[in-house]
Write a protein that holds these residues in place. Sequence first.
Motif, PDB file in Angstrom:
ATOM      1  N   LEU A  21       0.695  -1.119  -0.147  1.00  0.00           N
ATOM      2  CA  LEU A  21       0.090   0.096  -0.043  1.00  0.00           C
ATOM      3  C   LEU A  21       0.805   1.131  -0.243  1.00  0.00           C
ATOM      4  N   TYR A  22       0.434   2.193  -0.738  1.00  0.00           N
ATOM      5  CA  TYR A  22       1.113   3.503  -0.984  1.00  0.00           C
ATOM      6  C   TYR A  22       0.244   4.662  -0.365  1.00  0.00           C
ATOM      7  N   PHE A  23       0.647   5.293   0.614  1.00  0.00           N
ATOM      8  CA  PHE A  23      -0.295   6.209   1.093  1.00  0.00           C
ATOM      9  C   PHE A  23       0.430   7.801   0.676  1.00  0.00           C
ATOM     10  N   GLY A  24      -0.619   8.704   0.503  1.00  0.00           N
ATOM     11  CA  GLY A  24      -0.148   9.976   0.388  1.00  0.00           C
ATOM     12  C   GLY A  24       0.597  10.454  -0.771  1.00  0.00           C
ATOM     13  N   ARG A  25       1.468  10.879  -0.760  1.00  0.00           N
ATOM     14  CA  ARG A  25       2.185  11.406  -1.930  1.00  0.00           C
ATOM     15  C   ARG A  25       3.072  10.221  -2.608  1.00  0.00           C
ATOM     16  N   ALA A  54       4.507  -0.014   7.960  1.00  0.00           N
ATOM     17  CA  ALA A  54       3.760  -0.837   8.774  1.00  0.00           C
ATOM     18  C   ALA A  54       3.687  -2.296   7.956  1.00  0.00           C
ATOM     19  N   SER A  99      -0.413  -3.857   9.357  1.00  0.00           N
ATOM     20  CA  SER A  99      -1.113  -2.877  10.220  1.00  0.00           C
ATOM     21  C   SER A  99       0.005  -2.446  11.469  1.00  0.00           C
ATOM     22  N   GLU A 100       0.854  -2.849  11.893  1.00  0.00           N
ATOM     23  CA  GLU A 100       1.809  -2.490  12.783  1.00  0.00           C
ATOM     24  C   GLU A 100       2.959  -1.594  12.216  1.00  0.00           C
ATOM     25  N   ILE A 101       3.378  -0.509  12.742  1.00  0.00           N
ATOM     26  CA  ILE A 101       4.411   0.456  12.537  1.00  0.00           C
ATOM     27  C   ILE A 101       5.420  -0.385  12.848  1.00  0.00           C
ATOM     28  N   GLU A 122       0.830  -7.797   4.466  1.00  0.00           N
ATOM     29  CA  GLU A 122       0.512  -6.460   3.854  1.00  0.00           C
ATOM     30  C   GLU A 122       1.423  -5.197   4.371  1.00  0.00           C
ATOM     31  N   ALA A 156       2.600  -1.393   4.469  1.00  0.00           N
ATOM     32  CA  ALA A 156       2.056  -0.112   3.871  1.00  0.00           C
ATOM     33  C   ALA A 156       3.368   0.865   4.075  1.00  0.00           C
ATOM     34  N   MET A 159       4.102   4.753   4.465  1.00  0.00           N
ATOM     35  CA  MET A 159       3.451   5.773   5.280  1.00  0.00           C
ATOM     36  C   MET A 159       4.135   7.093   5.254  1.00  0.00           C
ATOM     37  N   PRO A 160       3.917   7.966   4.543  1.00  0.00           N
ATOM     38  CA  PRO A 160       4.645   9.303   4.680  1.00  0.00           C
ATOM     39  C   PRO A 160       4.233  10.019   5.951  1.00  0.00           C
ATOM     40  N   PRO A 161       4.616  11.147   6.363  1.00  0.00           N
ATOM     41  CA  PRO A 161       4.064  11.858   7.681  1.00  0.00           C
ATOM     42  C   PRO A 161       2.477  12.290   7.556  1.00  0.00           C
ATOM     43  N   VAL A 162       1.942  11.709   8.576  1.00  0.00           N
ATOM     44  CA  VAL A 162       0.503  11.751   8.771  1.00  0.00           C
ATOM     45  C   VAL A 162      -0.185  12.899   9.371  1.00  0.00           C
ATOM     46  N   GLN A 220      -7.351  10.669   3.031  1.00  0.00           N
ATOM     47  CA  GLN A 220      -6.810   9.167   3.187  1.00  0.00           C
ATOM     48  C   GLN A 220      -7.102   8.694   4.373  1.00  0.00           C
ATOM     49  N   MET A 272      -6.268   1.012  11.294  1.00  0.00           N
ATOM     50  CA  MET A 272      -5.127   1.820  12.153  1.00  0.00           C
ATOM     51  C   MET A 272      -5.440   3.181  12.627  1.00  0.00           C
ATOM     52  N   PHE A 302      -3.911   9.958   8.666  1.00  0.00           N
ATOM     53  CA  PHE A 302      -4.622  10.514   7.566  1.00  0.00           C
ATOM     54  C   PHE A 302      -3.428  11.384   6.838  1.00  0.00           C
ATOM     55  N   TRP A 355      -0.029  17.392  -1.865  1.00  0.00           N
ATOM     56  CA  TRP A 355      -0.044  16.314  -0.607  1.00  0.00           C
ATOM     57  C   TRP A 355       0.378  17.333   0.321  1.00  0.00           C
TER      58      TRP A 355
END
Lengths: 82, 161
Positions: free
Chosen positions: A5-9, A55, A58-60, A72, A74, A76-79, B50, B55, B121, B133
């Motif tokens: 999974l690729y989140f954000g940018r 992650a 689902s665990e960082i 799985e 992921a 995760m760029p800064p949230v 997102q 989580m 998020f 972003w």
Amino acid sequence: MADILYFGRLGDVAGTGAEKLDIPAAITDTAALRRWLDAEKSAGGAFLEASVRLAVNSEIVVDPHPISPSDEIAFMPPVGGG
Amino acid sequence: MITLTPSPFSPSEALAAFEKEARGAGAIVSFTGLVRDRAGETDVDGLHLQAYSPMTENGIEKAAADARQRWPLTALRIIHRIGDMAPFEPIVFVATASAHRRAAFEAADFLMDYLKTEAVFWKKEFTKTGSRWIEPRAEDYSDSARWTQTDTETDRHARHK
């Protein structure tokens, strides 16, 4: 197959938000996965940034963390919400 | 109670429901965050948020539990939008209830700092010239760090009793 999974940018960098990948057997931890994917995607270091956390199921985790072929994972760029 | 919703919501209805739930509290604080229509000199057409379930929900639940541990809250409500939203729409609603105002103010402030810098998020802003972003500002991180540096008014008050 691993679910990546690729989140954000990083979704823009990878060209998708999620994909199933056959990770080469030699890639057994998150640090190696970052390097492999960064090269695969010609991401210019976007997957290597320290601010990008991973992650696993689902665990960082902290690099290098072991990975299995069906995890799985992921990126995760800064949230931040609000 | 914590809700992530892809649909617009009404903060006034949420507050009315919270007032009923929190009946008997001496103090209720609520905060509503709205989508801005400007980013610097640029008009903003919309935002996309997102989340990474579960989580995102689990993290907010933990922050709510932390708030309940630090302050004597009698009720707590968090609503956060996900998906696409337009300028002026509410994006976040936080309400806290307690016997006295200080705990309610501080807990709401603490929860908002969590939501701005730690909640899972990712936020994308759409403008006429494209999209980008958005990551938390330095100020957001320093706001959030206040809660690890100092104890709360309620702690100090408890010690002086």
